[in-house]
Write a protein that holds these residues in place. Structure first.
Motif, short mmCIF file in Angstrom:
data_model
loop_
_atom_site.label_atom_id
_atom_site.label_comp_id
_atom_site.label_asym_id
_atom_site.label_seq_id
_atom_site.Cartn_x
_atom_site.Cartn_y
_atom_site.Cartn_z
N LYS A 144 0.91 -1.34 -0.01
CA LYS A 144 -0.10 -0.19 -0.07
C LYS A 144 0.84 1.27 -0.16
N SER A 145 2.14 0.94 0.08
CA SER A 145 3.02 2.13 0.02
C SER A 145 4.52 1.65 -0.76
N ALA A 146 5.20 2.42 -1.33
CA ALA A 146 6.44 2.09 -1.96
C ALA A 146 7.39 3.12 -1.97
N ILE A 163 11.25 -0.77 -2.07
CA ILE A 163 10.73 -1.14 -0.86
C ILE A 163 9.45 -0.83 -0.83
N GLU A 164 8.82 -1.63 -0.38
CA GLU A 164 7.29 -1.83 -0.12
C GLU A 164 6.71 -2.09 1.31
N SER A 165 5.60 -1.40 1.46
CA SER A 165 4.85 -1.79 2.97
C SER A 165 3.57 -2.13 2.77
N SER A 166 2.84 -3.02 3.36
CA SER A 166 1.43 -3.05 3.63
C SER A 166 0.61 -2.32 4.05
N GLU A 167 1.31 -1.27 4.73
CA GLU A 167 0.59 -0.11 5.21
C GLU A 167 0.66 1.22 4.44
N PRO A 168 -0.49 1.97 4.36
CA PRO A 168 -0.58 3.13 3.53
C PRO A 168 0.37 4.24 4.45
#
Length: 367
Positions: A144-146, A163-168
């Motif tokens: 949800k964010s990168a 890099i990516e995250s599952s959180e906005p």
């Protein structure tokens, strides 16, 4: 002076003092934060250098480096993609394989093209639960964010790190200067292992014998050899191959080379490295074996090879056949290789011996 005014004045001075104190504390905290970021970055660099020094393949080194990034910066997903001159390759990732096609084609996405052109990071995130990042295909909800970082060597674009995250909004407060240092470290690692990568992939398979070429010995073969503190390196040469080519023809010379290689292949363990070094020269790395343990085997191989006979039938007048034959002669030379020293220096010394000795010499020598 009015006591009330005095109290007000004292309170104002106390408030001003507190503001100054808080500002000082803020600066100290920020300073400590910067120091901590720098320490983290230095630790990452140290771990990178440790990874580079490991006796492993280039792909394994990139996997280790990627895992270091994930652990040190608490990143959900990290992917390193390199352009090898022909195609984009995922060098390391912890993203599920079903998403790899998307991850190695991010350079085609409009949202990242400007980032690549300007060599600047690109941060993307979502604001509503029903949104997804524009580059995602069927992976809604995974990231949800990168943050996208193009990679360059001397102003030449070589790929990207994302890099990516599952959180906005996960990277809203991420210090991009620290990540910029990490990005440069990734580039430094790539530069450091590029020579190794070339060596690992430059070898070819000889069409006649099916053996790997000499380059295999210095790349993938060396990792097998270096599992042991010392090994015996053997090189041998078919010393009369030119005479056989001249007398019986090149086809028979090639037939001889194939048969000689088959004799060795049938006789050695799979842990040993056998390559066609160059022309009539071959090399065998007896991993973990000393010279004394090899001499008896080499003597047996020499006897078997020199007991061969290559025959050529020639048609003569009145349908009579005439036979020509030749027997190979081989010259062997052995040396010890110690882990951590230059393998290429050992093979160079062996090759020089075979090239400089009496060309009729047919022995087993240890140097």
């Amino acid at each position: 002076m009015d006591p009330f005014l005095i109290v007000i004045l004292v309170l104002v001075l106390i408030i001003i003092g507190l503001i100054v104190y808080n500002f000082t504390i803020y600066k100290k905290i920020k300073g400590f934060s910067n120091i901590n970021d720098k320490v983290t970055s230095l630790n990452v660099l140290r771990d990178f250098l440790d990874a580079i020094g490991k006796d492993s393949s280039v792909d394994d080194k990139f996997e280790v480096i990627n895992n270091i990034l994930i652990e040190k910066f608490s990143i959900k997903y990290s992917t390193i993609v390199i352009f090898d001159g022909a195609e984009y390759l995922i060098k390391a990732t912890n993203v599920d394989e079903k998403h790899w096609e998307t991850m190695k084609n991010l350079h085609k996405e409009e949202i990242f093209k400007d980032s690549i052109l300007t060599a600047t990071p690109k941060y993307v995130t979502i604001n509503r639960p029903d949104e997804k990042l524009s580059y995602q295909k069927t992976e809604m909800g995974r990231a949800k964010s990168a943050m996208f970082f193009p990679l360059y060597i001397d102003n030449i674009y070589i790929g990207y790190w994302i890099i990516e995250s599952s959180e906005p909004h996960a990277f809203d407060n991420m210090d991009t200067s620290v990540l910029g240092i990490v990005r440069e470290n990734i580039v430094s690692v790539y530069k450091s292992v590029s020579y190794q990568n070339t060596i690992e992939n430059i070898y070819r398979v000889d069409k006649s014998t099916g053996l790997n070429s000499a380059e295999y010995l210095y790349g993938k073969g060396k990792r097998i050899i270096d599992k042991y503190p010392q090994s015996c390196i053997c090189m041998f040469k078919i010393i009369n191959i030119e005479e056989i080519n001249r007398e019986l023809g090149r086809d028979k010379g090639t037939e001889l080379i194939i048969e000689v290689s088959n004799i060795i292949k049938r006789s050695i363990s799979s842990q040993y490295i056998f390559v066609r070094y160059m022309g009539p020269k071959f090399a065998i790395a007896f991993s973990g074996v000393d010279i004394d343990g090899v001499e008896t085997f080499v003597k047996a191989m020499k006897e078997e090879i020199e007991n061969m006979k290559i025959i050529k039938n020639e048609e003569k007048g009145n349908s009579k056949k005439k036979q020509k034959s030749a027997v190979p002669k081989v010259n062997f030379v052995l040396a010890t290789y110690y882990k951590g020293t230059g393998l290429e220096e050992v093979t160079k010394k062996l090759e020089e011996y075979l090239d400089d000795c009496d060309q009729n010499e047919s022995n087993i020598n240890c140097i």
